[in-house]
Design a protein around this motif. Structure first.
Motif, short mmCIF file in Angstrom:
data_model
loop_
_atom_site.label_atom_id
_atom_site.label_comp_id
_atom_site.label_asym_id
_atom_site.label_seq_id
_atom_site.Cartn_x
_atom_site.Cartn_y
_atom_site.Cartn_z
N VAL A 128 34.89 40.73 45.29
CA VAL A 128 36.31 40.40 45.07
C VAL A 128 36.66 39.21 45.95
O VAL A 128 36.32 39.19 47.14
CB VAL A 128 37.23 41.60 45.39
CG1 VAL A 128 38.67 41.26 45.03
CG2 VAL A 128 36.77 42.84 44.64
N LEU A 129 37.33 38.22 45.38
CA LEU A 129 37.69 37.02 46.12
C LEU A 129 39.20 36.92 46.25
O LEU A 129 39.94 37.50 45.45
CB LEU A 129 37.15 35.76 45.42
CG LEU A 129 35.63 35.67 45.28
CD1 LEU A 129 35.20 36.23 43.93
CD2 LEU A 129 35.15 34.25 45.42
N ALA A 130 39.64 36.14 47.23
CA ALA A 130 41.07 35.91 47.41
C ALA A 130 41.29 34.50 47.92
O ALA A 130 40.55 34.00 48.77
CB ALA A 130 41.66 36.92 48.39
N VAL A 131 42.32 33.85 47.38
CA VAL A 131 42.72 32.51 47.82
C VAL A 131 44.22 32.56 48.14
O VAL A 131 45.03 31.99 47.43
CB VAL A 131 42.40 31.42 46.78
CG1 VAL A 131 40.93 31.07 46.80
CG2 VAL A 131 42.81 31.87 45.37
N PRO A 132 44.59 33.24 49.23
CA PRO A 132 46.02 33.38 49.55
C PRO A 132 46.70 32.06 49.89
O PRO A 132 47.87 31.88 49.62
CB PRO A 132 46.02 34.33 50.75
CG PRO A 132 44.63 34.24 51.32
CD PRO A 132 43.74 33.99 50.16
N HIS A 133 45.96 31.12 50.51
CA HIS A 133 46.49 29.78 50.72
C HIS A 133 45.34 28.78 50.74
O HIS A 133 44.16 29.17 50.71
CB HIS A 133 47.37 29.70 51.98
CG HIS A 133 46.67 30.00 53.28
ND1 HIS A 133 45.75 29.15 53.84
CD2 HIS A 133 46.78 31.04 54.15
CE1 HIS A 133 45.32 29.65 55.00
NE2 HIS A 133 45.93 30.81 55.19
N GLY A 160 38.30 49.72 51.08
CA GLY A 160 38.06 48.28 51.06
C GLY A 160 39.10 47.50 50.29
O GLY A 160 39.47 46.38 50.67
N TYR A 161 39.59 48.08 49.19
CA TYR A 161 40.63 47.42 48.39
C TYR A 161 41.95 47.36 49.16
O TYR A 161 42.65 46.36 49.14
CB TYR A 161 40.82 48.15 47.07
CG TYR A 161 39.64 48.05 46.14
CD1 TYR A 161 39.50 46.95 45.30
CD2 TYR A 161 38.67 49.04 46.12
CE1 TYR A 161 38.40 46.85 44.45
CE2 TYR A 161 37.57 48.94 45.28
CZ TYR A 161 37.44 47.84 44.44
OH TYR A 161 36.36 47.74 43.61
N ASP A 162 42.25 48.47 49.84
CA ASP A 162 43.49 48.53 50.59
C ASP A 162 43.49 47.50 51.73
O ASP A 162 44.48 46.79 51.95
CB ASP A 162 43.66 49.95 51.15
CG ASP A 162 45.03 50.16 51.76
OD1 ASP A 162 46.02 49.71 51.14
OD2 ASP A 162 45.12 50.76 52.84
N VAL A 163 42.38 47.41 52.45
CA VAL A 163 42.26 46.44 53.54
C VAL A 163 42.40 45.02 53.00
O VAL A 163 43.12 44.19 53.57
CB VAL A 163 40.90 46.60 54.26
CG1 VAL A 163 40.68 45.45 55.25
CG2 VAL A 163 40.83 47.94 54.99
N LEU A 164 41.75 44.74 51.89
CA LEU A 164 41.82 43.40 51.31
C LEU A 164 43.24 43.06 50.86
O LEU A 164 43.71 41.93 51.06
CB LEU A 164 40.86 43.28 50.12
CG LEU A 164 40.84 41.91 49.42
CD1 LEU A 164 40.37 40.82 50.38
CD2 LEU A 164 39.94 41.95 48.18
N PRO A 186 44.14 39.38 44.61
CA PRO A 186 42.70 39.12 44.66
C PRO A 186 42.14 38.94 43.26
O PRO A 186 42.79 39.25 42.25
CB PRO A 186 42.14 40.38 45.33
CG PRO A 186 43.31 41.01 46.02
CD PRO A 186 44.49 40.70 45.15
N LEU A 187 40.90 38.45 43.19
CA LEU A 187 40.25 38.17 41.92
C LEU A 187 38.87 38.82 41.90
O LEU A 187 38.04 38.58 42.79
CB LEU A 187 40.09 36.65 41.73
CG LEU A 187 41.37 35.82 41.81
CD1 LEU A 187 41.09 34.43 42.34
CD2 LEU A 187 42.02 35.73 40.43
N VAL A 188 38.63 39.66 40.92
CA VAL A 188 37.31 40.27 40.76
C VAL A 188 36.36 39.25 40.13
O VAL A 188 36.72 38.54 39.18
CB VAL A 188 37.38 41.53 39.87
CG1 VAL A 188 35.98 42.04 39.55
CG2 VAL A 188 38.18 42.61 40.56
#
Length: 265
Positions: free
Chosen positions: A202-207, A221-225, A244-246
């Motif tokens: 799972v990826l994330a690009v918050p900024h 793990g999902y909750d932490v992310l 987030p993005l799977v």
């Protein structure tokens, strides 16, 4: 001492005064518009205050530097053919403006339901968004821009730092070169990460200045992310998305994570 909107507004105006710059404060939106030679940058004061509370004076120094360099870059004329070695893709939210303040359409492509790809010319300390009209009366096409931009991105070093929480691993790409979130477009890098990840990727690009890659192996793990991504999103100077993005089979799909639960398929 508590930082108020008025104090931050006055500080930014002091830091950025000179060069014929003018300032416009929008009380309803709580934003400060900085204009120079017909080009402008709009700042969210609450966001800068949040960043200042987290990082201190360095946050104000950083945003002031970006504004000065951004205004300088916006005034430079682009020779698009000569600039191909310095073009890059940047990830932005789908809500990011599609045109400049004076109505010039930016070069843009679809990415996911939450993100879009824009193209820029790197000018050293900053970059300038490419406008569609820059390609007019030239032999340069959008395909040329895309190919050059993605190739240039792949040449940039991509390092990450790892953190582990409750059996889940999180990798942070934070080189602070302005293209950290854009590395989500580096397919070969994503495939390398996929090969070493044991759970769901799972990826994330918050900024714009961070890419988070998570190896999710349990529900925690999902909750932490989700919490991590929201915090980065709130603190970022150029926020993108808190969703987030799977990553599956080379495709990215935004997901909504309920606290302490894995998203239902």
């Amino acid at each position: 001492m508590k930082m108020t909107t008025q104090k931050m507004k006055e500080r930014l105006e002091t830091e950025l005064s000179g060069n014929g710059r003018t300032f416009g404060y929008d009380r309803e939106k709580d934003t400060l518009k900085v204009t120079e030679s017909g080009h402008s940058i709009t700042l969210s004061i609450p966001q800068i205050i949040a960043n200042w509370e987290e990082n201190g004076d360095v946050a104000v120094d950083k945003i002031s530097y970006y504004v000065r360099e951004g205004l300088l870059a916006s005034q430079q004329k682009i020779d698009i053919r000569a600039s191909l070695p310095n073009v890059y893709p940047v990830i932005r939210a789908t809500s990011f403006p599609r045109e400049t303040k004076d109505g010039k359409v930016l070069l843009r492509e679809e990415h996911t339901a939450e993100t879009a790809i824009f193209y820029v010319v790197d000018v050293g300390a900053s970059y300038r968004f490419i406008e569609e009209e820059s390609l007019q009366n030239t032999d340069v096409t959008l395909d040329d821009i895309r190919i050059a931009a993605f190739a240039n991105l792949r040449t940039r070093p991509t390092t990450s730092k790892k953190d582990s929480v409750s059996g889940n691993d999180y990798y942070f790409v934070r080189t602070n070169d302005g293209y950290d979130a854009s590395r989500i477009l580096n397919e070969s890098f994503l495939e390398e990460m996929r090969a070493q990840i044991e759970g769901e990727m799972v990826l994330a690009v918050p900024h714009q200045d961070v890419l988070i890659i998570a190896d999710i192996r349990n529900n925690t793990g999902y909750d932490v992310l989700a919490h991590m991504t929201m915090q980065f999103f709130a603190d970022g100077l150029a926020p993108i998305t808190s969703l987030p993005l799977v990553y599956n089979d080379g495709k990215l799909e935004p997901i909504f994570i309920m606290a302490k639960n894995r998203p239902k398929e």
